[in-house]
Design an enzyme around this catalytic site. Structure first.
Site, mmCIF file in Angstrom:
data_model
loop_
_atom_site.group_PDB
_atom_site.id
_atom_site.type_symbol
_atom_site.label_atom_id
_atom_site.label_comp_id
_atom_site.label_asym_id
_atom_site.label_seq_id
_atom_site.Cartn_x
_atom_site.Cartn_y
_atom_site.Cartn_z
ATOM 1 C CG ASN A 90 61.960 136.633 36.113
ATOM 2 O OD1 ASN A 90 62.223 137.760 36.514
ATOM 3 N ND2 ASN A 90 61.581 136.378 34.869
ATOM 4 C CB ILE A 93 76.228 131.373 34.022
ATOM 5 C CG1 ILE A 93 74.711 131.186 34.142
ATOM 6 C CG2 ILE A 93 76.947 130.036 33.911
ATOM 7 C CD1 ILE A 93 74.239 130.521 35.413
ATOM 8 C CD GLU A 152 65.657 129.488 34.401
ATOM 9 O OE1 GLU A 152 64.556 130.073 34.368
ATOM 10 O OE2 GLU A 152 65.837 128.336 33.965
ATOM 11 C CD GLU A 157 78.802 127.841 44.710
ATOM 12 O OE1 GLU A 157 78.680 126.828 45.430
ATOM 13 O OE2 GLU A 157 79.793 128.060 44.009
#
Length: 380
Positions: free
Chosen positions: A129, A157, A127, A363
């Site tokens: 933050n 994403i 997200e 990742e």
């Protein structure tokens, strides 16, 4: 461990090379400049079985293991890392999450379409933050009868706009509670589920990156993956395999940049001889080749552990961290060997250089990998 290529891996490598030369290489810079995500290319990859590499044959996949999976991602990434990244994200994140934690009905519902490339998959954890601090996520899922109402947003994403199916981790408990998040599967077109801003990136520009937005999105409980509260645990398990994916992507970038640099060093003449004959260049090539070899061995050790269902967190993090740092270093040296030409888009190394940096971030950053490795060392 046997480090020799088995026949299956050799056949896959040859098949992917031929595919990449025909369908990817002619369009690399066109897609990169325009930030085009070539959806139809992934349909073709699906027809060849490369969008469901780890999926059992009975669910429409190739039924292969992690050694073969590394080969697929690596060979594509030697040509265009953007495409390699999208293949990796589709296989190891979205598809693998449903395959690993979905029930039989859920697997039958979504996996065959993902494995065939008919549908593109996305996976939403990060997200605005909360990057590495996933426990602080703001996206919530509140139970309402037989449904869940999702509100919030995810960013960075892969396939957020073009994805047909998204696995999303949302908070169902208190912030910071490791048992306070749950995984859901959302399909494109659900009311209150949209995509947002597409990122204008340094590299990996043909791999789509954007926001997922949830505004009162109603998701049936039948779309919940596993138990309520298990989302974070599931995500950590999926990221173990994802690290192998990014390692394979890094390996492909490093090999692609090295091969370009080696070729150029033999062709470029200065002071009456190829620049490869100068020790300054020859020693760079020796260092690059050695570090690539070490990356490959680490990755295949991780694959061996994963295939045999042994703990892979520590070695996977080592493989991801080392391979990603090596690919940045090798790409940098490849540009240096090309000199001024390496800084132009007429040669492939500038794109490998731009694409490489994502591998030390996506990742789990290098710093997070060191945290994972050190915690595992101190726990032993």
């Amino acid at each position: 461990m046997n480090y020799d290529f088995i026949e299956t891996e050799s056949m896959i490598a040859e098949s992917i090379r031929d595919f990449a030369e025909q369908h990817i290489r002619p369009h690399i810079m066109e897609w990169d400049e325009a930030q085009t995500f070539p959806v139809e290319l992934f349909r073709k990859l699906g027809e060849m079985g490369y969008m469901g590499v780890l999926v059992p044959e009975e669910l429409g996949g190739s039924g292969l293991g992690y050694h073969e999976y590394i080969t697929v991602v690596e060979e594509i990434s030697k040509v265009d890392p953007s495409i390699g990244l999208s293949v990796a994200a589709h296989n190891s994140l979205c598809t693998n999450h449903i395959l690993t934690f979905g029930n039989e009905e859920q697997k039958l519902r979504w996996i065959p379409k993902l494995a065939s490339g008919q549908w593109i998959g996305a996976w939403g954890l990060t997200e605005h933050n909360t990057g590495s601090d996933a426990g602080g996520m703001n996206t919530t899922a509140v139970k309402d009868g037989d449904d869940w109402i999702l509100n919030g947003a995810k960013n960075f994403i892969t396939h957020a706009i073009s994805g047909d199916v998204s696995v999303v981790i949302a908070r169902t408990g208190e912030k910071g509670d490791s048992n306070g998040t749950t995984a859901f599967v959302l399909e494109k077109g659900m009311a209150g589920f949209t995509s947002g801003k597409k990122e204008n990136k340094l590299g990996m520009r043909a791999s789509e990156t954007a926001e997922l937005i949830f505004d009162g999105c109603r998701v049936p409980d039948a779309n919940r993956l596993g138990k309520v509260g298990d989302g974070f645990k599931q995500a950590l398990a999926i990221l173990d395999g994802g690290r192998i994916s990014i390692g394979a992507l890094s390996l492909g970038i490093a090999k692609g940049a090295f091969q370009a640099a080696l070729k150029y060093s033999k062709e470029r003449h200065q002071f009456g001889k190829p620049i490869s004959e100068f020790q300054g260049i020859a020693f760079k090539l020796a260092d690059m080749a050695t570090e690539i070899e070490a990356s490959e061995l680490l990755l295949h050790k991780a694959a061996h552990l994963k295939n045999n269902k042994q703990p892979v967190t520590k070695i996977g993090a080592m493989a991801k961290m080392y391979s990603s740092e090596v690919c940045v270093k090798v790409s940098n040296e490849a540009v240096q060997i090309h000199g001024g030409y390496g800084y132009t888009k007429d040669y492939p190394v500038e794109k490998f250089y731009r694409d490489s940096k994502l591998c030390t971030i996506g990742e789990g950053t290098t710093e997070i990998q060191k945290l994972v490795i050190s915690r595992n060392l101190l726990r032993d």
